[in-house]
Design an enzyme around this catalytic site. Sequence first.
Site, short mmCIF file in Angstrom:
data_model
loop_
_atom_site.label_atom_id
_atom_site.label_comp_id
_atom_site.label_asym_id
_atom_site.label_seq_id
_atom_site.Cartn_x
_atom_site.Cartn_y
_atom_site.Cartn_z
N GLU A 91 12.02 55.59 48.59
CA GLU A 91 11.20 55.18 49.88
C GLU A 91 9.94 54.50 49.49
O GLU A 91 8.79 54.56 49.75
CB GLU A 91 10.41 56.36 50.80
CG GLU A 91 11.78 57.09 51.32
CD GLU A 91 11.23 58.15 52.37
OE1 GLU A 91 10.08 58.27 52.45
OE2 GLU A 91 12.19 59.10 52.67
N GLU A 151 18.59 61.19 53.01
CA GLU A 151 17.91 62.06 53.40
C GLU A 151 17.93 62.26 54.78
O GLU A 151 18.30 61.04 55.48
CB GLU A 151 16.32 61.87 53.35
CG GLU A 151 15.93 62.15 51.83
CD GLU A 151 14.17 62.08 51.61
OE1 GLU A 151 13.69 62.05 52.70
OE2 GLU A 151 13.98 61.55 50.52
O1 IFM Z 1 9.31 65.20 52.08
C1 IFM Z 1 9.66 63.85 52.45
C2 IFM Z 1 10.43 63.13 51.23
O2 IFM Z 1 9.68 63.41 50.16
C3 IFM Z 1 10.68 61.88 51.47
N1 IFM Z 1 11.12 61.63 52.76
C4 IFM Z 1 10.70 62.16 53.80
C5 IFM Z 1 10.55 63.53 53.57
C6 IFM Z 1 9.92 64.48 54.94
O3 IFM Z 1 8.70 63.93 55.07
#
Ligand code: IFM
Length: 448
Positions: free
Chosen positions: A167, A355
Site C-alpha cells: 500500500e 488483503e
Molecule cells: O492493518 C492494515 C494493514 O497493515 C494494511 N492494510 C489495511 C489494514 C487494516 O487497516
Amino acid sequence: MPNRLDLPAGFRWGASTAAYQIEGAVDEDGRGPSVWDVFAARLGAVRDGATGRVACDHYHRWPEDVELMRGLGLDGYRFSIAWSRVLPAGAGAVNVGGLDFYDRLVDGLLADGITPMPTLFHWDLPQALEDGGGWLARDTAYRFAEYAELVVDRLGDRVPAWITLNEPFVHMVFGYALGIHAPGRTLMLDALPAAHHQLLGHGLAAAVLRERGHEVMIANNLTPVWPASEAEADVAAAAAYDALHNRLFTDPLLLGSYPDLSAYGVGEDLGGCVRPGDLKLIAGPGLDGLGVNYYNPTRIAAPTEPGGLPFVEAEIEGVPRTAFGWPVVPDGLRELLVGLRDRYGAALPPITITENGCSVADEPGPDGTVHDQPRIDFLAGHLDALAAAVAEGVDVRGYFTWSLLDNFEWAEGYQQRFGLVHVDFETQVRTPKASYAWYRDLIASHQK
Ligand code: IFM
C-alpha cells in the site's frame, strides 16, 4: 449467481499479517529502530499510547501461529520482513540473527505445506534511513533494492514469489502527507516524491528479484471511486481522486506512465522528482501478479471551497459499517476487479487479493467462544463478489484475508480487531474465533 465454492480449482487460500503489527521483540537480537518505534513513542501519536513493542509476540510465538495456519488449511501465508531487523541501520552492517528469524519461519511454514509470501516493505522503514530523508530521498529506493537482494539471497531458495511494497498510497498519504502514521510528516502534496521513490524502489528491487528467477508482485490498496452525483463537478472530482489513489500507483507499473494529476497542479514529473528512465525501471517487463487490498469504495464530491484539494470525501449511506466505521460494500470488490480488467486489458497480470477483512468489536463470551458473525458475513459476501468477478472473466488466483491475528492496528493501537484469531494482549492467549472455523471449513470444502 456464482458463489465462493465456484472459485476455480487451484485457487489459493491465505492469510496476511505485517511485521510491526505482530512481531514485538523490537530491540531483541540486534533489530534496529524503525520509524514506527519512534512515531509510536510520541505522545498522542497512537491511541492509548500503544506501541508494537510486544504486539502479538509473534517473534517468540511463531510456531504456535504456524500451527494455527496449519489448522486453517492455508495454502499461503503473507507476512512482512522488518527491514531494520535484518539491516539495523537500513544499509551496511547485516544482522544475521534477524535473517535467521525469517529463515526459521520460512522453514516452519514449508514443513506444514504453507507457501511463504513475504512482503519486503510494510511501512516500517529503518529510522536511520528516515533520518536521511526517508522515502522523500531518492537514495532510499537504492537502499531498498540492496535490502531486497540481501533477503532474497538468504530466503530465495525456498520462497518463489515476493511482494515488494504494501500500500504505497496509504504510506505516502498517512505517513508523509497527513502525519497520521509514521514518520508523521504533514507535507500534503509535497509528499508526492514518497510515491515516486517507493515505486522506483519497487522497480529496482523487482529487477534484482527477476534476475534470480523470482516472481514479483506489489500489494496496492485500491478502491472503486463513486462520484457523489452525476454533476460534472462531482464526476471530475471523482476522476481526480481516482488518479491519486488508484492510478498513481498502478499506471506506472502497468502502463509505464503517471496519470494526469493536473487537477492538483502537478505535472508528469511529479514536481521534479521523476528522472529520465525512471518509469521504464518502474514498469520493467511487467508484474507477475497484482496484489489487491480491498476494504471499501470511496464516494467523492467536488470541493465546496476553492484553493484546497480538488475533491472532498462524501458519506456512503445505507450500508452496514465495520467497528472501524468503514462501509461494507462486498460488490465493490467485483466492481473494482472488473474495472481493473477494463482499464488495463492485456497489461493486467493475474490478481491475488492480498488483503480483505474487517474489524469487529469481538471478545470471548462466557463460553470462551468469540462469536464474530459480522466478520463471517463480511468474508462470505466479499468472496461471493470475488467469484462473480471471476465469472465475468477476471483472472484472480488467490485470496489472503486480513488478518490471521488481532494485532497492532497502527494509529488505532489495539482497538480494532481484524483477526480470525483473537489475541489477549495481556496474556498472549490465542483464541480462534467463529470466523476461523468458518474459513477453515470453506477452504476444506473448496479443496474437495
Ligand atoms: O492493518 C492494515 C494493514 O497493515 C494494511 N492494510 C489495511 C489494514 C487494516 O487497516
